[in-house]
Design an enzyme around this catalytic site. Sequence first.
Site, PDB file in Angstrom:
ATOM      1  N   SER A  17       9.665   5.786  11.727  1.00  0.00           N
ATOM      2  CA  SER A  17       8.601   5.087  12.441  1.00  0.00           C
ATOM      3  C   SER A  17       8.704   3.588  12.193  1.00  0.00           C
ATOM      4  O   SER A  17       9.480   3.134  11.344  1.00  0.00           O
ATOM      5  CB  SER A  17       7.212   5.591  12.000  1.00  0.00           C
ATOM      6  OG  SER A  17       6.981   5.265  10.641  1.00  0.00           O
ATOM      7  N   ASP A  61      13.061  11.293   0.003  1.00  0.00           N
ATOM      8  CA  ASP A  61      12.080  10.365  -0.544  1.00  0.00           C
ATOM      9  C   ASP A  61      12.837   9.407  -1.459  1.00  0.00           C
ATOM     10  O   ASP A  61      13.530   9.842  -2.387  1.00  0.00           O
ATOM     11  CB  ASP A  61      11.040  11.162  -1.331  1.00  0.00           C
ATOM     12  CG  ASP A  61       9.910  10.310  -1.891  1.00  0.00           C
ATOM     13  OD1 ASP A  61      10.138   9.128  -2.194  1.00  0.00           O
ATOM     14  OD2 ASP A  61       8.798  10.850  -2.046  1.00  0.00           O
ATOM     15  N   ASN A  87      14.604   0.303   4.063  1.00  0.00           N
ATOM     16  CA  ASN A  87      13.361  -0.095   4.726  1.00  0.00           C
ATOM     17  C   ASN A  87      12.130   0.654   4.247  1.00  0.00           C
ATOM     18  O   ASN A  87      11.011   0.193   4.460  1.00  0.00           O
ATOM     19  CB  ASN A  87      13.536   0.113   6.241  1.00  0.00           C
ATOM     20  CG  ASN A  87      12.218   0.067   6.987  1.00  0.00           C
ATOM     21  OD1 ASN A  87      11.655  -1.003   7.212  1.00  0.00           O
ATOM     22  ND2 ASN A  87      11.705   1.239   7.362  1.00  0.00           N
ATOM     23  N   TYR A 148       0.668  -4.627  -3.478  1.00  0.00           N
ATOM     24  CA  TYR A 148       1.695  -4.543  -2.431  1.00  0.00           C
ATOM     25  C   TYR A 148       2.521  -5.824  -2.398  1.00  0.00           C
ATOM     26  O   TYR A 148       3.763  -5.786  -2.391  1.00  0.00           O
ATOM     27  CB  TYR A 148       1.030  -4.295  -1.085  1.00  0.00           C
ATOM     28  CG  TYR A 148       1.955  -4.424   0.096  1.00  0.00           C
ATOM     29  CD1 TYR A 148       2.883  -3.433   0.392  1.00  0.00           C
ATOM     30  CD2 TYR A 148       1.911  -5.550   0.928  1.00  0.00           C
ATOM     31  CE1 TYR A 148       3.738  -3.546   1.475  1.00  0.00           C
ATOM     32  CE2 TYR A 148       2.761  -5.671   2.012  1.00  0.00           C
ATOM     33  CZ  TYR A 148       3.672  -4.669   2.285  1.00  0.00           C
ATOM     34  OH  TYR A 148       4.524  -4.791   3.354  1.00  0.00           O
ATOM     35  N   THR A 183       2.672  -1.334  13.439  1.00  0.00           N
ATOM     36  CA  THR A 183       3.348  -0.139  12.931  1.00  0.00           C
ATOM     37  C   THR A 183       2.307   0.771  12.280  1.00  0.00           C
ATOM     38  O   THR A 183       1.192   0.330  11.961  1.00  0.00           O
ATOM     39  CB  THR A 183       4.422  -0.493  11.888  1.00  0.00           C
ATOM     40  OG1 THR A 183       3.779  -0.926  10.688  1.00  0.00           O
ATOM     41  CG2 THR A 183       5.357  -1.587  12.397  1.00  0.00           C
ATOM     42  N   PRO A 184       2.662   2.024  12.021  1.00  0.00           N
ATOM     43  CA  PRO A 184       1.706   2.969  11.421  1.00  0.00           C
ATOM     44  C   PRO A 184       1.240   2.601  10.020  1.00  0.00           C
ATOM     45  O   PRO A 184       0.270   3.180   9.533  1.00  0.00           O
ATOM     46  CB  PRO A 184       2.501   4.288  11.398  1.00  0.00           C
ATOM     47  CG  PRO A 184       3.495   4.159  12.500  1.00  0.00           C
ATOM     48  CD  PRO A 184       3.881   2.712  12.488  1.00  0.00           C
TER      49      PRO A 184
END
Length: 247
Positions: A17, A61, A87, A148, A183-184
Amino acid sequence: MSNDFEGRLAVVTGASSGIGLAVTARLLAQGARVLAMSRKMGGLEELARHFAGELTWVSGDVTKAEDLEQLAQHAARLGPVHYLVPNAGIAELADCLDLQAFDRQWAVNGAGALNTLAHLRGHLANPASVVFITTFLTGVTFPGLAAYIASKAALQAHARTLAVELAPQGIRINMVSPGPTATPIWSTLGLAHEDLANVATQVNKRLLGGEFLEAGAVADVVLFQLSNGARSVYGQDWVVDKGYTVR
């Protein structure tokens, strides 16, 4: 750039995605073979129908060494790897002193990206190009996203040193820092729909053009950095943010 990717192998993680999917689609359209890894196939299903012979998907993962080893084994069969885009990433809102939140996000955004390179290093071509995905937020701030931002800033610092140390081995390291991108990942922050809409409205006011980037616009910059056109670029972080950080 049109002939750079023809028949060559690229590896993309977090490919199902958002920016990862857009990078995968661009690479396939340019004639590359892509080994894509993600936890779910997601948007890769449609690409697989159109590029059945060029797209290989591996479920995995990036925080699990055994999954990265499986990715490396696939690369060994398909390789050598000319292009690598680690990514895979996550973002979550948390208190600025919640170090557990940093640990969770570093595990994917930082360690996951670096371990992807570590597992694939022996399968890279000479020359090879690697592009890490960081964030425009390391140059500004955003409440609730300290962990983050810190995870991505640490990745940036590490990648600059990698660029120097790995260049003699024919491995060219660079970064792309996307700005607010549709993006999601935004839906995973934990904000209510109304709050998320309010944040988007405020962010849009700082963007030249007045709306979030499309993932494909970021992917275009990633592909240029991967390409021979950027062959003299080492250790650079290109910000793609519609002017957010200059206003």
